[in-house]
Motif scaffolding. Structure first.
Motif, PDB file in Angstrom:
ATOM      1  N   GLU A 275       0.837  -1.200   0.000  1.00 38.67           N
ATOM      2  CA  GLU A 275       0.000   0.000   0.000  1.00 38.67           C
ATOM      3  C   GLU A 275       0.874   1.252   0.000  1.00 38.67           C
ATOM      4  OE1 GLU A 275      -3.575   2.014   2.666  1.00 38.67           O
ATOM      5  OE2 GLU A 275      -1.985   0.878   3.664  1.00 38.67           O
ATOM      6  N   ALA A 276       1.911   1.261   0.830  1.00 40.60           N
ATOM      7  CA  ALA A 276       2.802   2.421   0.902  1.00 40.60           C
ATOM      8  C   ALA A 276       3.516   2.655  -0.418  1.00 40.60           C
ATOM      9  CB  ALA A 276       3.815   2.222   2.032  1.00 40.60           C
TER      10      ALA A 276
ATOM     11  N   ARG B  93     -12.060  -1.944  -9.957  1.00 41.34           N
ATOM     12  CA  ARG B  93     -11.558  -0.896  -9.063  1.00 41.34           C
ATOM     13  C   ARG B  93     -10.445  -0.071  -9.680  1.00 41.34           C
ATOM     14  NH1 ARG B  93     -13.258  -1.132  -3.667  1.00 41.34           N
ATOM     15  NH2 ARG B  93     -14.818  -2.780  -3.385  1.00 41.34           N
ATOM     16  N   LEU B  94      -9.918  -0.497 -10.809  1.00 41.83           N
ATOM     17  CA  LEU B  94      -8.946   0.333 -11.521  1.00 41.83           C
ATOM     18  C   LEU B  94      -9.600   1.593 -12.077  1.00 41.83           C
ATOM     19  CD1 LEU B  94      -6.886  -2.310 -13.528  1.00 41.83           C
ATOM     20  CD2 LEU B  94      -6.101  -0.947 -11.583  1.00 41.83           C
ATOM     21  N   ARG B  95     -10.918   1.581 -12.209  1.00 41.77           N
ATOM     22  CA  ARG B  95     -11.613   2.727 -12.790  1.00 41.77           C
ATOM     23  C   ARG B  95     -11.935   3.800 -11.758  1.00 41.77           C
ATOM     24  NH1 ARG B  95     -14.967  -1.492 -15.310  1.00 41.77           N
ATOM     25  NH2 ARG B  95     -16.743  -0.776 -14.077  1.00 41.77           N
ATOM     26  N   GLY B  96     -11.683   3.517 -10.483  1.00 44.01           N
ATOM     27  CA  GLY B  96     -12.031   4.475  -9.445  1.00 44.01           C
ATOM     28  C   GLY B  96     -10.813   4.997  -8.716  1.00 44.01           C
ATOM     29  N   SER B  97     -11.037   5.867  -7.750  1.00 42.43           N
ATOM     30  CA  SER B  97      -9.969   6.442  -6.939  1.00 42.43           C
ATOM     31  C   SER B  97      -9.247   5.337  -6.165  1.00 42.43           C
ATOM     32  CB  SER B  97     -10.567   7.451  -5.961  1.00 42.43           C
ATOM     33  OG  SER B  97      -9.585   7.974  -5.111  1.00 42.43           O
TER      34      SER B  97
ATOM     35  N   ASN C  36     -11.366  -2.576   1.649  1.00 42.62           N
ATOM     36  CA  ASN C  36     -12.207  -1.562   2.283  1.00 42.62           C
ATOM     37  C   ASN C  36     -11.449  -0.552   3.134  1.00 42.62           C
ATOM     38  OD1 ASN C  36     -14.481  -2.706   1.142  1.00 42.62           O
ATOM     39  ND2 ASN C  36     -15.028  -3.889   2.960  1.00 42.62           N
ATOM     40  N   GLU C  37     -10.285  -0.946   3.659  1.00 45.08           N
ATOM     41  CA  GLU C  37      -9.581  -0.069   4.595  1.00 45.08           C
ATOM     42  C   GLU C  37      -8.255   0.444   4.050  1.00 45.08           C
ATOM     43  OE1 GLU C  37      -9.300  -1.968   8.423  1.00 45.08           O
ATOM     44  OE2 GLU C  37     -11.335  -2.809   8.258  1.00 45.08           O
ATOM     45  N   ARG C  38      -7.610  -0.308   3.208  1.00 41.11           N
ATOM     46  CA  ARG C  38      -6.350   0.148   2.622  1.00 41.11           C
ATOM     47  C   ARG C  38      -6.626   0.802   1.269  1.00 41.11           C
ATOM     48  NH1 ARG C  38      -2.154  -1.458   5.589  1.00 41.11           N
ATOM     49  NH2 ARG C  38      -2.260  -3.370   6.830  1.00 41.11           N
ATOM     50  N   LYS C  39      -5.606   1.454   0.733  1.00 35.30           N
ATOM     51  CA  LYS C  39      -5.731   2.134  -0.555  1.00 35.30           C
ATOM     52  C   LYS C  39      -4.914   1.410  -1.611  1.00 35.30           C
ATOM     53  CE  LYS C  39      -6.470   6.747   1.415  1.00 35.30           C
ATOM     54  NZ  LYS C  39      -5.958   8.138   1.471  1.00 35.30           N
ATOM     55  N   GLY C  40      -5.439   1.406  -2.830  1.00 33.89           N
ATOM     56  CA  GLY C  40      -4.671   0.911  -3.963  1.00 33.89           C
ATOM     57  C   GLY C  40      -4.921  -0.517  -4.361  1.00 33.89           C
ATOM     58  N   PHE C  41      -5.672  -1.290  -3.562  1.00 33.42           N
ATOM     59  CA  PHE C  41      -5.860  -2.707  -3.861  1.00 33.42           C
ATOM     60  C   PHE C  41      -7.053  -2.913  -4.793  1.00 33.42           C
ATOM     61  CE2 PHE C  41      -3.226  -2.829  -0.141  1.00 33.42           C
ATOM     62  CZ  PHE C  41      -2.405  -3.925  -0.355  1.00 33.42           C
ATOM     63  N   VAL C  42      -6.858  -3.793  -5.776  1.00 35.79           N
ATOM     64  CA  VAL C  42      -7.891  -4.036  -6.787  1.00 35.79           C
ATOM     65  C   VAL C  42      -8.243  -5.516  -6.923  1.00 35.79           C
ATOM     66  CG1 VAL C  42      -7.242  -1.979  -8.089  1.00 35.79           C
ATOM     67  CG2 VAL C  42      -6.182  -4.181  -8.663  1.00 35.79           C
ATOM     68  N   GLY C  43      -7.629  -6.389  -6.148  1.00 35.65           N
ATOM     69  CA  GLY C  43      -7.885  -7.819  -6.224  1.00 35.65           C
ATOM     70  C   GLY C  43      -6.943  -8.561  -5.296  1.00 35.65           C
ATOM     71  N   ALA C  44      -6.857  -9.875  -5.490  1.00 39.27           N
ATOM     72  CA  ALA C  44      -6.000 -10.726  -4.663  1.00 39.27           C
ATOM     73  C   ALA C  44      -5.158 -11.617  -5.546  1.00 39.27           C
ATOM     74  CB  ALA C  44      -6.848 -11.576  -3.728  1.00 39.27           C
ATOM     75  N   ILE C  45      -4.051 -12.102  -4.995  1.00 37.43           N
ATOM     76  CA  ILE C  45      -3.216 -13.082  -5.681  1.00 37.43           C
ATOM     77  C   ILE C  45      -2.973 -14.248  -4.744  1.00 37.43           C
ATOM     78  CG2 ILE C  45      -1.024 -12.011  -4.985  1.00 37.43           C
ATOM     79  CD1 ILE C  45      -0.016 -12.861  -7.863  1.00 37.43           C
ATOM     80  N   ILE C  46      -3.126 -15.460  -5.269  1.00 37.33           N
ATOM     81  CA  ILE C  46      -2.848 -16.673  -4.511  1.00 37.33           C
ATOM     82  C   ILE C  46      -1.900 -17.521  -5.349  1.00 37.33           C
ATOM     83  CG2 ILE C  46      -3.807 -18.735  -3.438  1.00 37.33           C
ATOM     84  CD1 ILE C  46      -6.433 -17.188  -3.110  1.00 37.33           C
ATOM     85  N   ASN C  47      -0.799 -17.913  -4.752  1.00 34.28           N
ATOM     86  CA  ASN C  47       0.240 -18.645  -5.479  1.00 34.28           C
ATOM     87  C   ASN C  47      -0.009 -20.149  -5.402  1.00 34.28           C
ATOM     88  OD1 ASN C  47       2.050 -16.370  -6.269  1.00 34.28           O
ATOM     89  ND2 ASN C  47       2.036 -16.065  -4.049  1.00 34.28           N
ATOM     90  N   ASP C  48      -0.960 -20.595  -6.226  1.00 35.96           N
ATOM     91  CA  ASP C  48      -1.304 -22.013  -6.347  1.00 35.96           C
ATOM     92  C   ASP C  48      -1.740 -22.558  -4.985  1.00 35.96           C
ATOM     93  OD1 ASP C  48      -1.712 -24.446  -7.563  1.00 35.96           O
ATOM     94  OD2 ASP C  48       0.355 -24.777  -8.163  1.00 35.96           O
ATOM     95  N   PHE C  49      -1.251 -23.706  -4.569  1.00 34.91           N
ATOM     96  CA  PHE C  49      -1.689 -24.352  -3.340  1.00 34.91           C
ATOM     97  C   PHE C  49      -1.008 -23.724  -2.115  1.00 34.91           C
ATOM     98  CE2 PHE C  49       2.043 -26.537  -4.943  1.00 34.91           C
ATOM     99  CZ  PHE C  49       2.841 -26.678  -3.817  1.00 34.91           C
ATOM    100  N   GLN C  50      -1.633 -23.906  -0.960  1.00 35.55           N
ATOM    101  CA  GLN C  50      -1.052 -23.467   0.305  1.00 35.55           C
ATOM    102  C   GLN C  50      -0.275 -24.620   0.916  1.00 35.55           C
ATOM    103  OE1 GLN C  50      -1.330 -20.341   2.196  1.00 35.55           O
ATOM    104  NE2 GLN C  50       0.353 -21.433   3.182  1.00 35.55           N
TER     105      GLN C  50
END
Length: 359
Positions: free
Chosen positions: A88-89, A334-338, A123-137
């Motif tokens: 985020e920073a 969310r790339l289309r918004g602030s 909802n609380e941080r800025k700049g996030f537009v999705g998630a990434i998961i690196n295959d299996f945990q």
């Protein structure tokens, strides 16, 4: 093409190298000079090469395996939280936040906890537009337990992603020690991006689809890179062999084929796969609306990926712009918004008042 958006672009924090040392992938100088330094950099060489190659925005994510490589749930959650705070920073540090966005890292030991972390990022941080998961945990003391995203308890996570209206990017990672020993030890050059990554992610994504996850969550969107991890080329055979007479208990909707999900819930990117024949195959099998431009920096070259896309892809202008930019704006809403949204003057010249020279 100006205004390109790149979606699978790696970044790192030093703590991530304690989970997996990326310098082991190749000797120094083989992958872009200093791979570690390039992963840590955001506003230096990375941004300069974006400017030189018409990349308007990079969506950054923690380099693989990230939290998926940590077998201890507490450590995995802590790494994800720390990475998200620092990302985020980085995203917000640039004077124009429209240049960077972020995918949230998540530990998938506990799908409920993962959903909570994703909710905080969106909802609380800025700049996030999705998630990434690196295959299996990874789990277990010997690191050989694989927790996949098609297990029933993951519905608690998928429901949050659907509710928040954010895509989930499924990215490759290394094999477990046992799988490496049994499959790749005698042919280690095939274990990673040459073959192993695509095999494992392709199986995982198809597992999610055939488990009925997309049917239970019709608003969910899943993205995979590297021109679809071999799936577009094999799609006829996949659909042909998933015969419901043979597999009547398969949870996927009985009136659908795998190909039916592409363009609405399944999407691919060009990350690290700069092949025109492969792109044309994907367009014919999946449709241009299913494909988005990406580079896979710093594991791949920004100029190489952009020269290919700008100068060696003989497709209609509409498809080029859709793949290069518009599909990303449609899928990653969310790339289309602030703080990301901006005025777009044109695809050929970025300034309203003067002609800009391309370097």
């Amino acid at each position: 093409m100006l205004g390109k958006i790149a979606l699978e672009e790696a970044w790192a924090i030093p703590e991530n190298f304690q989970v997996y040392d990326v310098s082991s992938l190749a000797p120094k100088g083989v992958i872009g000079g200093d791979l570690t330094a390039n992963l840590l950099d955001v506003h230096g060489t990375r941004l300069q090469q974006m400017d030189e190659n018409g990349v308007e925005m990079m969506v950054l994510s923690l380099s693989s395996p990230g939290p998926q490589g940590a077998t201890d749930p507490v450590k995995a959650e802590a790494l994800a939280s720390l990475a998200n705070k620092r990302l985020e920073a980085e995203v917000m540090a640039h004077s124009n936040p429209g240049r960077f966005a972020a995918l949230a890292s998540l530990s998938m030991h506990d799908p409920v906890q993962a959903g909570g972390e994703l909710r905080r990022c969106i909802n609380e941080r800025k700049g996030f537009v999705g998630a990434i998961i690196n295959d299996f945990q990874s789990a277990g003391d010997d690191k050989n337990t694989m927790l996949f995203l098609d297990r029933p308890e993951c519905d608690a996570f998928w429901s949050v992603a659907e509710e928040l209206d954010v895509p989930v990017y499924i990215h490759p990672r290394e094999a477990t020690p046992l799988v490496f020993e049994q499959m790749w030890k005698d042919r280690p050059w095939l274990a990673f991006s040459a073959l192993g990554y695509a095999h494992r992610v392709g199986m995982h994504v198809l597992g999610i689809v055939t488990a009925g996850v997309l049917d239970r969550f019709p608003g969910l969107r899943i993205v995979m890179g590297h021109m679809g991890e071999h799936i577009p080329y094999d799609l006829y055979r996949i659909d042909h062999k998933l015969n419901r007479a043979r597999f009547p208990d398969m949870p996927m909707a009985k009136d659908k084929l795998v190909r039916d999900y592409f363009g609405t819930q399944l999407f691919i990117t060009t990350s690290g796969h700069f092949s025109t024949p492969a792109l044309l195959c994907a367009m014919q099998e999946l449709g241009a609306k299913s494909i988005m431009f990406s580079i896979d920096y710093p594991f791949e070259s920004i100029p190489n990926g952009c020269v290919w896309f700008d100068e060696h892809v003989p497709i209609a202008s509409r498809d080029l712009v859709d793949i290069g930019r518009n599909n990303a704006l449609r899928v990653f809403t969310r790339l289309r918004g602030s703080p990301h949204g901006e005025v777009e003057y044109g695809l050929y010249n970025k300034d309203w008042s003067k002609r800009l020279e391309r370097r």
